[in-house]
Design a protein around this motif. Structure first.
Motif, short mmCIF file in Angstrom:
data_model
loop_
_atom_site.label_atom_id
_atom_site.label_comp_id
_atom_site.label_asym_id
_atom_site.label_seq_id
_atom_site.Cartn_x
_atom_site.Cartn_y
_atom_site.Cartn_z
N ALA A 60 1.91 -2.37 -0.88
CA ALA A 60 0.85 -2.55 0.12
C ALA A 60 -0.10 -3.66 -0.31
CB ALA A 60 0.09 -1.24 0.31
N PRO A 61 -0.61 -4.44 0.65
CA PRO A 61 -1.50 -5.56 0.31
C PRO A 61 -2.74 -5.14 -0.47
CG PRO A 61 -0.76 -5.73 2.58
CD PRO A 61 -0.31 -4.39 2.09
N ASP A 62 -3.23 -3.92 -0.24
CA ASP A 62 -4.46 -3.49 -0.91
C ASP A 62 -4.20 -2.64 -2.15
OD1 ASP A 62 -3.45 -1.29 0.39
OD2 ASP A 62 -5.40 -0.56 1.12
N TYR A 63 -2.95 -2.59 -2.62
CA TYR A 63 -2.67 -1.72 -3.75
C TYR A 63 -3.42 -2.15 -5.01
CZ TYR A 63 -0.27 1.40 -6.93
OH TYR A 63 -0.01 2.38 -7.86
N GLY A 64 -3.50 -3.46 -5.23
CA GLY A 64 -4.22 -3.95 -6.40
C GLY A 64 -5.67 -3.50 -6.41
N GLU A 65 -6.30 -3.55 -5.24
CA GLU A 65 -7.69 -3.11 -5.15
C GLU A 65 -7.80 -1.61 -5.43
OE1 GLU A 65 -9.07 -4.17 -1.30
OE2 GLU A 65 -8.67 -6.31 -1.56
N MET A 66 -6.83 -0.84 -4.94
CA MET A 66 -6.83 0.60 -5.19
C MET A 66 -6.69 0.90 -6.69
SD MET A 66 -4.31 1.77 -2.07
CE MET A 66 -4.08 3.41 -2.77
N LEU A 67 -5.83 0.16 -7.35
CA LEU A 67 -5.62 0.37 -8.78
C LEU A 67 -6.87 0.01 -9.56
CD1 LEU A 67 -3.88 1.05 -11.20
CD2 LEU A 67 -2.91 -1.27 -11.09
#
Length: 268
Positions: A60-67
């Motif tokens: 998902a495009p926002d996975y890095g932000e979630m991590l």
């Protein structure tokens, strides 16, 4: 490692769960990551201790932000990246996206957050060796996740997408090692053969040639998940402090007997 955390992707079952368990036993607080939030929590409960979970699609495009939000500013002391798709699990484009593009984005996210002495272990596959090195220049020229789709003309099936994506992971580790080294950190890949996990059993069922390769290997059996996870745990330990930028084959000698010097001599 009091303020550091270990991150394990694909932690809801199989290889990822085994890696999380061994890191937990080694004293790490683990952030368990996978698609299935409920199954992740069940794994965390079985492990005991102050472990955390992060449910979400790694592509998902926002996975890095979630991590990054889940890390909460804590440095990463260890990462074991098991999440991925086998050749029987998706169409070629999806396999390239999850196995290679998402892995590249994950590396970009974690690189500046690695603690000194930390290690990132990415899962490649001994399939990367079957793919061979002839296309390495083209694969290695892909330096951004967005460019991974340009590799599509090189593949003919989901199986070849899988082996190409895992070759790309192996090359990514080599390419990234200096940047990790500048932070006093390491990055390594592991290339397993057949593993007795749900994913491994699916591939054995759908690809009969896999059983033949296992039968002809130096150690003619599938590995238990813990046998491979133990290598990942070792690589994340101080005992492996001078290992980086390379791939570790953990395949019972399958490559040795299939394409290496141990393969049987041709008749005549």
């Amino acid at each position: 490692m009091s303020d550091e955390i270990a991150v394990v992707t694909g932690a809801a079952s199989g290889m990822g769960e085994a890696a999380a368990r061994l890191l937990s036993q080694a004293g790490w607080k683990v952030l368990l990551c996978d698609l299935a939030g409920e199954r992740l929590q069940a794994v965390a409960d079985r492990l005991g201790g102050p472990h955390e979970v992060l449910g979400g699609d790694i592509s998902a495009p926002d996975y890095g932000e979630m991590l990054v939000a889940a890390l909460g500013g804590r440095p990463i002391g260890a990462l074991v990246h098991c999440a991925g798709l086998s050749g029987s699990m998706a169409e070629p484009a999806r396999i390239l996206e999850v196995n290679l593009a998402a892995t590249m984005r994950l590396v970009e996210t974690i690189r500046p957050r690695m603690a000194s002495g930390a290690c990132a272990v990415l899962f490649s596959s001994n399939g990367a060796y079957f793919f061979g090195s002839a296309k390495d220049e083209q694969i290695n020229a892909v330096r951004t996740p967005e460019a991974v789709a340009s590799l599509a003309p090189m593949i003919t099936s989901s199986g070849s997408a899988y082996t190409l994506s895992k070759r790309g992971v192996k090359l990514l580790v080599e390419r990234e090692s200096p940047a990790f080294g500048a932070r006093g950190a390491r990055i390594v890949s592991i290339s397993p053969g057949s593993i007795d996990t749900p994913m491994g059993r699916l591939e054995m069922e759908r690809n009969p040639i896999m059983q033949d390769l296992v039968d002809r290997a130096a150690l003619p059996r599938s590995a238990a998940a813990e046998e491979v996870a133990a290598v990942a745990a070792f690589l994340c330990s101080p005992a492996a402090s001078f290992i980086t930028g390379t791939d570790i084959l953990v395949d019972g000698g399958m490559i040795a007997t299939a394409v290496g010097a141990a393969r049987p001599a041709a008749p005549g």
